[in-house]
Every structure is written in structure tokens, then in C-alpha cells.
Design a protein around this motif. Structure first.
Motif, PDB file in Angstrom:
ATOM      1  N   ASP A  58       0.832  -1.197   0.000  1.00 29.43           N
ATOM      2  CA  ASP A  58       0.000   0.000   0.000  1.00 29.43           C
ATOM      3  C   ASP A  58       0.869   1.250   0.000  1.00 29.43           C
ATOM      4  O   ASP A  58       1.935   1.282   0.623  1.00 29.43           O
ATOM      5  N   VAL A  59       0.375   2.293  -0.687  1.00 31.50           N
ATOM      6  CA  VAL A  59       1.048   3.584  -0.739  1.00 31.50           C
ATOM      7  C   VAL A  59       0.032   4.658  -0.389  1.00 31.50           C
ATOM      8  O   VAL A  59      -1.067   4.673  -0.951  1.00 31.50           O
ATOM      9  N   ASP A  60       0.379   5.532   0.550  1.00 32.38           N
ATOM     10  CA  ASP A  60      -0.464   6.687   0.873  1.00 32.38           C
ATOM     11  C   ASP A  60      -0.043   7.847  -0.005  1.00 32.38           C
ATOM     12  O   ASP A  60       1.149   8.166  -0.094  1.00 32.38           O
ATOM     13  N   MET A  61      -1.027   8.497  -0.659  1.00 39.03           N
ATOM     14  CA  MET A  61      -0.726   9.607  -1.551  1.00 39.03           C
ATOM     15  C   MET A  61      -1.689  10.755  -1.316  1.00 39.03           C
ATOM     16  O   MET A  61      -2.819  10.548  -0.874  1.00 39.03           O
ATOM     17  N   GLN A  62      -1.188  11.934  -1.648  1.00 42.48           N
ATOM     18  CA  GLN A  62      -2.028  13.120  -1.585  1.00 42.48           C
ATOM     19  C   GLN A  62      -1.665  13.997  -2.776  1.00 42.48           C
ATOM     20  O   GLN A  62      -0.494  14.128  -3.135  1.00 42.48           O
ATOM     21  N   GLU A  63      -2.664  14.595  -3.371  1.00 42.09           N
ATOM     22  CA  GLU A  63      -2.450  15.412  -4.558  1.00 42.09           C
ATOM     23  C   GLU A  63      -1.662  16.673  -4.210  1.00 42.09           C
ATOM     24  O   GLU A  63      -1.828  17.261  -3.143  1.00 42.09           O
ATOM     25  N   VAL A  64      -0.796  17.082  -5.143  1.00 38.47           N
ATOM     26  CA  VAL A  64      -0.023  18.311  -4.989  1.00 38.47           C
ATOM     27  C   VAL A  64      -0.392  19.240  -6.140  1.00 38.47           C
ATOM     28  O   VAL A  64      -0.373  18.841  -7.303  1.00 38.47           O
ATOM     29  N   GLN A  65      -0.732  20.491  -5.809  1.00 44.15           N
ATOM     30  CA  GLN A  65      -1.016  21.504  -6.826  1.00 44.15           C
ATOM     31  C   GLN A  65      -0.248  22.765  -6.468  1.00 44.15           C
ATOM     32  O   GLN A  65      -0.405  23.290  -5.368  1.00 44.15           O
ATOM     33  N   GLY A  66       0.582  23.222  -7.385  1.00 43.83           N
ATOM     34  CA  GLY A  66       1.356  24.442  -7.132  1.00 43.83           C
ATOM     35  C   GLY A  66       2.267  24.327  -5.932  1.00 43.83           C
ATOM     36  O   GLY A  66       2.526  25.309  -5.238  1.00 43.83           O
ATOM     37  N   GLY A  67       2.744  23.139  -5.644  1.00 41.10           N
ATOM     38  CA  GLY A  67       3.662  22.928  -4.530  1.00 41.10           C
ATOM     39  C   GLY A  67       2.976  22.752  -3.186  1.00 41.10           C
ATOM     40  O   GLY A  67       3.647  22.579  -2.168  1.00 41.10           O
ATOM     41  N   ALA A  68       1.633  22.767  -3.174  1.00 41.40           N
ATOM     42  CA  ALA A  68       0.906  22.610  -1.914  1.00 41.40           C
ATOM     43  C   ALA A  68       0.074  21.331  -1.950  1.00 41.40           C
ATOM     44  O   ALA A  68      -0.445  20.935  -2.997  1.00 41.40           O
ATOM     45  N   LEU A  69      -0.025  20.694  -0.795  1.00 42.68           N
ATOM     46  CA  LEU A  69      -0.850  19.490  -0.683  1.00 42.68           C
ATOM     47  C   LEU A  69      -2.318  19.897  -0.658  1.00 42.68           C
ATOM     48  O   LEU A  69      -2.705  20.818   0.070  1.00 42.68           O
ATOM     49  N   VAL A  70      -3.125  19.218  -1.459  1.00 38.03           N
ATOM     50  CA  VAL A  70      -4.559  19.500  -1.497  1.00 38.03           C
ATOM     51  C   VAL A  70      -5.337  18.199  -1.379  1.00 38.03           C
ATOM     52  O   VAL A  70      -4.851  17.133  -1.727  1.00 38.03           O
ATOM     53  N   GLY A  71      -6.545  18.289  -0.883  1.00 37.76           N
ATOM     54  CA  GLY A  71      -7.395  17.108  -0.794  1.00 37.76           C
ATOM     55  C   GLY A  71      -6.957  16.167   0.322  1.00 37.76           C
ATOM     56  O   GLY A  71      -6.065  16.449   1.105  1.00 37.76           O
ATOM     57  N   GLU A  72      -7.620  15.031   0.347  1.00 30.24           N
ATOM     58  CA  GLU A  72      -7.357  14.024   1.372  1.00 30.24           C
ATOM     59  C   GLU A  72      -6.239  13.073   0.950  1.00 30.24           C
ATOM     60  O   GLU A  72      -6.022  12.849  -0.238  1.00 30.24           O
ATOM     61  N   ARG A  73      -5.602  12.503   1.949  1.00 31.74           N
ATOM     62  CA  ARG A  73      -4.647  11.421   1.671  1.00 31.74           C
ATOM     63  C   ARG A  73      -5.442  10.185   1.317  1.00 31.74           C
ATOM     64  O   ARG A  73      -6.448   9.882   1.947  1.00 31.74           O
ATOM     65  N   LYS A  74      -4.999   9.475   0.311  1.00 32.97           N
ATOM     66  CA  LYS A  74      -5.667   8.244  -0.111  1.00 32.97           C
ATOM     67  C   LYS A  74      -4.648   7.116  -0.137  1.00 32.97           C
ATOM     68  O   LYS A  74      -3.464   7.332  -0.387  1.00 32.97           O
TER      69      LYS A  74
END
Length: 105
Positions: A58-74
């Protein structure tokens, strides 16, 4: 002098051969172990170290936009486990019957 040189060389070679130095081997993963090329008996899976990247994990990921973390970790499942009859390279641990898989071929 050459007899002494030959004797020293022979002792050194015998010593190295008896050390069971680690060596790269090629094998087929059987699902229950490794069938090492040129060896008659398969090595059971409990005598094999399989690296994390050759398993399902399993890998935990979170979206990055413009260098900032956005949204939930999945959490995502990576299906990368060795499959039956896959070819691998491995090393035999020095002085042991244990093997460590390096990677698939």
C-alpha cells in the motif's frame, strides 16, 4: 621459488573457495520458492528474502497543486508481487543456504 609461489597461490585459492563468497545467481520463482539454475533442488520460500518492491503493498498519496498538498490522503494498492515462473536474479548469502532476490529479469 616457484614451488613456494605455487603453494601460496594454491592455499589462497582453496581459502577463497571454502569461504562460499556471495555470488549472483539466476532462478525461476515457483510461487513456493526458487529454482536456481543448475541446482537440482528448489529453495523453499522461507529461505528467501523478497524485497518490498517485489510484493503487493500500500502507498499513501495526496495530490499536490502548485507545490501545496490539497485534498485528502488516499491509500492505493500496488500489485507488484512476483508471479509464478518469473525469472529473477538473486544472491546467496555468504556461508548460508539463504538467498536474497535482487530483482526480476
Amino acid at each position: 621459488m616457484s614451488n613456494l609461489h605455487s603453494a601460496i597461490k594454491r592455499v589462497a585459492l582453496n581459502s577463497m573457495n571454502n569461504e562460499n563468497l556471495a555470488d549472483v545467481v539466476y532462478a525461476t520463482y515457483t510461487g513456493s520458492g526458487l529454482k536456481i539454475d543448475g541446482k537440482p533442488v528448489a529453495v523453499p520460500v522461507n529461505m528467501i528474502d523478497i524485497p518490498h518492491h517485489l510484493t503487493d503493498y500500500d502507498v499513501d498519496m495526496q495530490e499536490v497543486q502548485g507545490g501545496a498538498l490539497v485534498g485528502e490522503r488516499k491509500t492505493y494498492r500496488v500489485f507488484n508481487a512476483l508471479k509464478k515462473n518469473e525469472r529473477v536474479s538473486a544472491v546467496q548469502k555468504r556461508g548460508s543456504q539463504r538467498y536474497a532476490i535482487i530483482d526480476r529479469l
